[in-house]
Design a protein around this motif. Sequence first.
Motif, short mmCIF file in Angstrom:
data_model
loop_
_atom_site.label_atom_id
_atom_site.label_comp_id
_atom_site.label_asym_id
_atom_site.label_seq_id
_atom_site.Cartn_x
_atom_site.Cartn_y
_atom_site.Cartn_z
N LYS A 262 6.03 4.55 -2.30
CA LYS A 262 5.95 5.84 -2.91
C LYS A 262 6.13 6.96 -1.78
CE LYS A 262 3.11 4.75 -7.01
NZ LYS A 262 2.03 4.93 -7.64
N GLY A 263 6.62 8.12 -2.20
CA GLY A 263 6.73 9.29 -1.34
C GLY A 263 5.31 9.60 -0.64
N GLY A 264 5.49 9.77 0.73
CA GLY A 264 4.39 10.15 1.71
C GLY A 264 3.41 8.96 1.66
N ALA A 265 3.82 7.92 1.34
CA ALA A 265 2.96 6.79 1.61
C ALA A 265 3.00 5.94 2.56
CB ALA A 265 2.76 5.93 0.37
N THR A 266 2.22 5.12 3.28
CA THR A 266 2.29 4.06 4.33
C THR A 266 1.59 2.73 3.68
OG1 THR A 266 1.72 5.70 6.21
CG2 THR A 266 1.54 3.26 6.45
N VAL A 267 2.50 1.94 3.68
CA VAL A 267 2.43 0.72 3.20
C VAL A 267 2.31 -0.52 3.78
CG1 VAL A 267 3.15 -0.97 0.99
CG2 VAL A 267 3.26 1.36 0.77
N ASN A 268 1.23 -1.75 3.79
CA ASN A 268 1.32 -2.68 4.51
C ASN A 268 2.20 -3.70 3.70
OD1 ASN A 268 0.65 -5.17 5.67
ND2 ASN A 268 -1.37 -4.59 6.58
N LEU A 269 3.26 -4.36 4.16
CA LEU A 269 4.04 -5.25 3.34
C LEU A 269 3.24 -6.95 3.14
CD1 LEU A 269 7.48 -4.07 4.52
CD2 LEU A 269 6.47 -3.36 2.77
#
Length: 271
Positions: A262-269
């Motif tokens: 999502k916009g502005g998010a940091t995600v651990n894949l």
Amino acid sequence: MKVYTCFPQGKAKALTMSYDDGKIQDERLIQIFDKNGIKGTFNINYGLMELEQEPPRIARARVRELYKNHEVATHCMTHPTISRCPLVEVAQEILDDRKGLEELTGGLVRGHAYPNGSYSEEIKQLFRQLGIAYGRVVEAVPNYELPKDPLEWHPTCHHNDPELMKKAEFFANFHKKQYLKLMYVWGHSYEFDSRNNWNVIEEFCEYMGGREDIWYATNIEIIDYMEAANRLKFSGSNEMVYNPSAVSVWLNVNDGKYVEVKGGATVNLND
């Protein structure tokens, strides 16, 4: 870890349509598009809209409602062959068209189709500086690829291509998700009246519409989405990603796990 960029909802194929001049036949064409869930971009000459012509053009008062599910883009104010014009005239043509269409739609107008297929490297650079995000040319290249240069965007084919349905069938049956594929069809809606062949676009849209593995998008939606995808920031391990844009971007992780960033998010894949 293997990571692929996807279209929204993890899709790997997109379909877009582009129609020029804003003639009255756009009314019937949009009904066909809306019935089948297909998105179109309509390239309009603001300066020609209420002149006496055959066939007539869409009235200015009709624009916002008619094209509400689609994109309105520029086609220059008066449809000149712009590669023959001084650049100052070209700048006036594009800005006046853009400002007029923005007043009619109430939104930003950032796309373009070159009138008479006319453009040059200088015009492409000028349009970039004037806020035009892409320019569609008329020479078809049936490779189903995203544009390498958005200001020189080649369609897949015209709707009068005798192999239109063959190309549609190839695209519909293409299932290799390691590639992002785009089918881009263009034309003029008045051609369906002049050739008495509305069945061509009706058959195409009925066949191509309603497919769960195709993203139906306008030209500008594709450009903006791919720009957001190209702005993603990945960690050195490729296991984390930051999305600095406002819109979501979808990824395919290890050939089967679909992740919305999502916009502005940091995600651990790995999660």
